[in-house]
Scaffold this motif. Structure first.
Motif, PDB file in Angstrom:
ATOM      1  N   MET B 359      -4.592  11.820  11.854  1.00  0.00           N
ATOM      2  CA  MET B 359      -3.837  12.982  11.379  1.00  0.00           C
ATOM      3  C   MET B 359      -3.078  12.688  10.100  1.00  0.00           C
ATOM      4  O   MET B 359      -2.025  13.251   9.840  1.00  0.00           O
ATOM      5  N   LEU B 362      -2.206  15.490   7.505  1.00  0.00           N
ATOM      6  CA  LEU B 362      -0.947  16.238   7.470  1.00  0.00           C
ATOM      7  C   LEU B 362      -0.042  15.706   6.366  1.00  0.00           C
ATOM      8  O   LEU B 362       0.683  16.461   5.731  1.00  0.00           O
ATOM      9  N   ARG B 365      -1.454  16.687   2.891  1.00  0.00           N
ATOM     10  CA  ARG B 365      -1.182  18.090   2.568  1.00  0.00           C
ATOM     11  C   ARG B 365       0.173  18.302   1.920  1.00  0.00           C
ATOM     12  O   ARG B 365       0.356  19.247   1.177  1.00  0.00           O
ATOM     13  N   ARG B 366       1.119  17.428   2.235  1.00  0.00           N
ATOM     14  CA  ARG B 366       2.453  17.589   1.664  1.00  0.00           C
ATOM     15  C   ARG B 366       2.418  17.567   0.147  1.00  0.00           C
ATOM     16  O   ARG B 366       3.305  18.080  -0.523  1.00  0.00           O
ATOM     17  N   PHE B 368       0.209  18.880  -1.747  1.00  0.00           N
ATOM     18  CA  PHE B 368      -0.438  20.040  -2.375  1.00  0.00           C
ATOM     19  C   PHE B 368       0.475  21.245  -2.291  1.00  0.00           C
ATOM     20  O   PHE B 368       1.258  21.373  -1.352  1.00  0.00           O
TER      21      PHE B 368
END
Lengths: 366, 410
Positions: B359, B362, B365-366, B368
């Protein structure tokens, strides 16, 4: 202090009425619709969307203040004249009734799918409409008092739900923070401003609220309170299920209720929340029916609101069973009512304000 | 007087509403399915489905108790899907099937590997009474065999057995926490999904490994319920492609940002005495730190795993406790051996499984701003080439109740 009943409501009742009308939307198909557009930033939408609608409401409020003790429709008649007033009034009434119909249909579908699969839909919608019509028949004061009485329990139950579920949330699902990007987010926030459309429509009840301040502040507090609450609920959905999966869940609130566990013992709490949800739905629809009746009364120049309420209840019961299934009703709402009606709610108050001002100026020199 | 009479009549009529008419359900008329077993069938487009049904009349209040009835019953049928099976099952069962208390879905490995699993799961997502958070378990043998064989004596009521079992899973970290919702989520995002791996047949015999290096079914045991839950079944795009053993699962748990396991016991080889091991209790008080550099090519991932260890047993009697030098040797030895194992695991995910189960997406993604940017970046592809540095930091938090080994070797 014992006050004589004057069939009017005060600030606190009005605030909770607004709260119920708006916040009940987190428990129907609205979040699913919002998630498909707002993606991971959907939880910001209720807050951003509140801004344009509150600005729009400011204009409306100033118009209402000018014409003290007149409801929205009388003002429209005064400002726009008979013909245009009649046209616009009819449009508003039709919109209110259409909103009522598809919403009731949506709720019936949810209850049927999740709780009572064998019960005929007509019976479910009849019991919802029956209870709300009864409340509406008793008048705005009873609606206001009911919502004020049930409000604390409702909000406490909701906060309890959020607290229990908070241990299962994955904060990482919040990212990317921007979702579809700032520009798209702003655009969506304008087009979804129908989320708060009732704020404008409810101006028909202006004379039923005790003072101008109570009306203005009631709307303000109600919108802020429910914007915060809706936003928190969307956050919970997002971090529990994760985007894009969440955009594919038809009834996230009920799914959430199924997930909640209190220890190992209390499971399936969606039945518990069904009670609160139905109560707020009934308050919501009673105000819908009452408002629609109030518009009609003005439009048709009838004195009796009660008869209109009964007629509207019966009509909506029959019409709401027309769409083949609830999802079609939802599509009608999404495609038609929500997508194309936002300019009305954003610009109509401004136009009304402008016209009222011009009229006043013209009158003054004379 | 007249209004009073009408009111009284109305009050008398009220109880009639309570029956709920159409959807009335009685507790002992329901068959609560606690576990659903799903297997491939020989016939085309058919499934072999097993329901494990709990008897609500056992272990409840004294009045409703049915003394001679068993706590549960199993039923296996070959049907097109496990939702429509409800009606077919009711041609046999006297009670109405309900999924409201389903705790677990057990999938036979053969079906899981066939890649058709999602087609059958889909109906479960639509079924209104089934929660999306129900646990997913893959059994090495057929799910029907698993349910038939496993017979816990202490928790005869299956819902309690699975409730307690889930709690054990969560605390010990030997298996992943796997829900139906997560399965769909990872399938959507092209990352690896781990399901609980189990077997009730001790057929695969590989005794004599360290405590957590087993796959289910490898542990031959006498007594106790038959099912062994250890390790994870690895899914990619909804298809099972491999498995991780208990140790690898624990390492996976370390590498995830928030470790779900509360405490675990583990053994590691003694650095000074090759034939012996030392036993430690591992807890994680601080979260794992993940730093990802997306700008470099290939992307660079730095993972810091802080672990607290309590030494429980030193069979070699070497004094790692008061002798600071020895303690440092032990520390760096433990750190290195865990790091080595982690490196091996990560290489395995990149090469064998071609996906990422930690994971870490996750955290990626921070960095973007929009969802579209993240999609374009294609994290899934980039991970396969990624350079991963793992730094394990061990703090010795205690040494049990004795100070140093008796007659310790220097």
């Amino acid at each position: 202090m014992i006050r004589m009943s004057d069939n009017r409501i005060g600030l606190r009742e009005f605030t909770t009425v607004i709260f119920f009308i708006l916040v009940t939307k987190v428990a129907d198909g609205t979040p699913t619709m919002m998630f498909s557009k707002g993606q991971t930033a959907t939880w910001l939408l209720p807050i951003i969307t509140a801004v344009p609608i509150l600005i729009s409401f400011c204009f409306l409020s100033s118009v209402l203040k000018k014409f003290r003790n007149q409801d929205l429709l009388s003002i429209i008649f005064t400002v726009l004249g008979r013909f245009w007033g009649c046209l616009l009034g009819t449009a508003i009434v039709l919109f209110t009734i259409a909103g009522l119909l598809v919403n009731i249909r949506d709720y019936t579908q949810i209850i049927k799918t999740l709780n009572y699969p064998l019960t005929p839909e007509t019976i479910i919608s009849a019991s919802i409409i029956g209870s709300s019509s009864f409340l509406a028949y008793r008048g705005v004061e009873v609606i206001g008092r009911t919502s004020w009485i049930i409000y604390p329990y409702m909000h406490a139950a909701l906060l309890l739900l959020i607290f229990i579920i908070s241990f299962q949330l994955v904060p990482g699902f919040l990212f990317p923070l921007g979702g579809p990007g700032a520009a798209e987010l702003l655009r969506t926030s304008v087009t979804t401003s129908t989320l708060y459309a009732e704020v404008i429509l409810i101006a028909i009840l202006y004379p039923s609220v005790r003072s101008h301040e109570a009306f203005r502040n009631g709307i303000l507090y109600g919108v802020l309170l429910s914007a915060a609450q809706i936003s928190v609920m969307l956050l919970v959905y997002l971090t529990l299920f994760g985007y894009p999966v969440v955009a594919n869940i038809s009834y996230p609130f009920q799914e959430l209720g199924m997930t909640v566990q209190i220890g190992g013992r209390v499971v399936n709490s969606q039945s518990f929340y069904l009670l609160f949800w139905i109560m707020s739905a009934i308050v919501r629809y009673s105000i819908y029916i009452y408002a629609a009746a109030a518009y009609l009364r003005r439009l048709l120049n009838v004195q009796e609101t009660g008869a209109l309420v009964v007629a509207l209840g019966g009509l909506s019961w029959m019409l709401s069973s027309l769409p083949e299934n609830g999802l079609i009703a939802l599509l009608i709402r999404e495609r038609g009512l929500i997508q194309y009606s936002w300019p009305f709610f954003l610009f109509f108050p401004f136009l009304l304000w402008l016209l009222a001002r011009r009229k006043e100026k013209r009158r003054k020199p004379a | 007087m007249k209004t009073k009479a009408i009111c009284m009549l109305a009050v008398c009529m009220l109880p009639l509403l309570v029956t709920g008419c159409w959807d009335k359900k009685e507790l002992e008329q329901n068959a609560y399915v606690i576990a659903i077993g799903v297997d491939e069938s020989d016939q085309k487009d058919m499934l072999e489905v097993t329901y494990l049904i709990e008897n609500p009349q056992v272990g409840t209040s004294e009045i409703a108790k049915a003394e001679d009835e068993p706590a549960s019953e199993k039923l296996t049928l070959t049907v097109p899907d496990w939702i429509s099976m409800q009606d077919t099952a009711e041609t046999i069962l006297s009670r109405e099937i309900s999924f409201a208390h389903t705790r677990i879905i057990i999938i036979g490995e053969k079906l899981a590997r066939s890649g058709r699993l999602f087609d059958f799961i889909e109906g479960g997502m639509r079924e209104p009474t089934l929660s999306r958070m129900v646990n997913m378990v893959v059994s090495r043998e057929k799910a029907s065999t698993f349910l038939e064989t496993n017979d816990p004596l202490l928790d005869t009521r299956p819902h309690k057995y699975y409730d307690l079992m889930t709690l054990r899973w969560k605390e010990r970290g030997m298996v992943p926490m796997a829900s139906l919702n997560r399965f769909v989520y990872e399938m959507d995002g092209d990352n690896l999904f781990l399901a609980v791996y189990t077997s009730a047949l001790a057929l695969y015999g590989a005794d004599g490994k360290m405590e957590d290096q087993y796959l289910p079914g490898e542990l031959s045991h006498t007594g106790g319920p038959e099912a062994q839950y250890i390790g994870g079944a690895v899914f990619r795009r909804g298809k099972m492609i491999g498995s991780l053993n208990g140790e690898e699962l624990r390492l996976t748990n370390f590498l995830r940002r928030v470790d779900e396991a509360r405490e675990m016991l583990a053994t590691y080889p003694d650095p000074e005495d090759e034939d012996r091991h030392i036993t430690v209790r591992i807890t994680q008080t601080k979260n794992t730190k993940i730093r990802i550099n997306l700008k470099s090519d290939p992307i660079h991932i730095q993972v810091t795993v802080p672990l607290n260890m309590e030494i429980l047993q030193i069979p070699s009697r070497i004094n790692y406790i008061t002798n600071r030098d020895k303690q440092e040797i032990l520390r760096s030895h433990l750190e290195n051996s865990i790091e080595e194992k982690i490196d091996k695991l990560i290489r395995r995910t990149q090469e064998e499984f071609q996906g990422e189960p930690f994971m870490w997406y996750l955290d990626a993604r921070r960095q973007f701003w929009t969802w579209e940017d993240y999609q374009k970046f294609n994290w899934h592809e980039k991970y396969l080439e990624a350079k991963v540095d793992v730094d394990v930091q061990i703090d010795f938090s205690g040494f049990g109740k004795t100070k140093r080994p008796v007659r310790s070797k220097s």
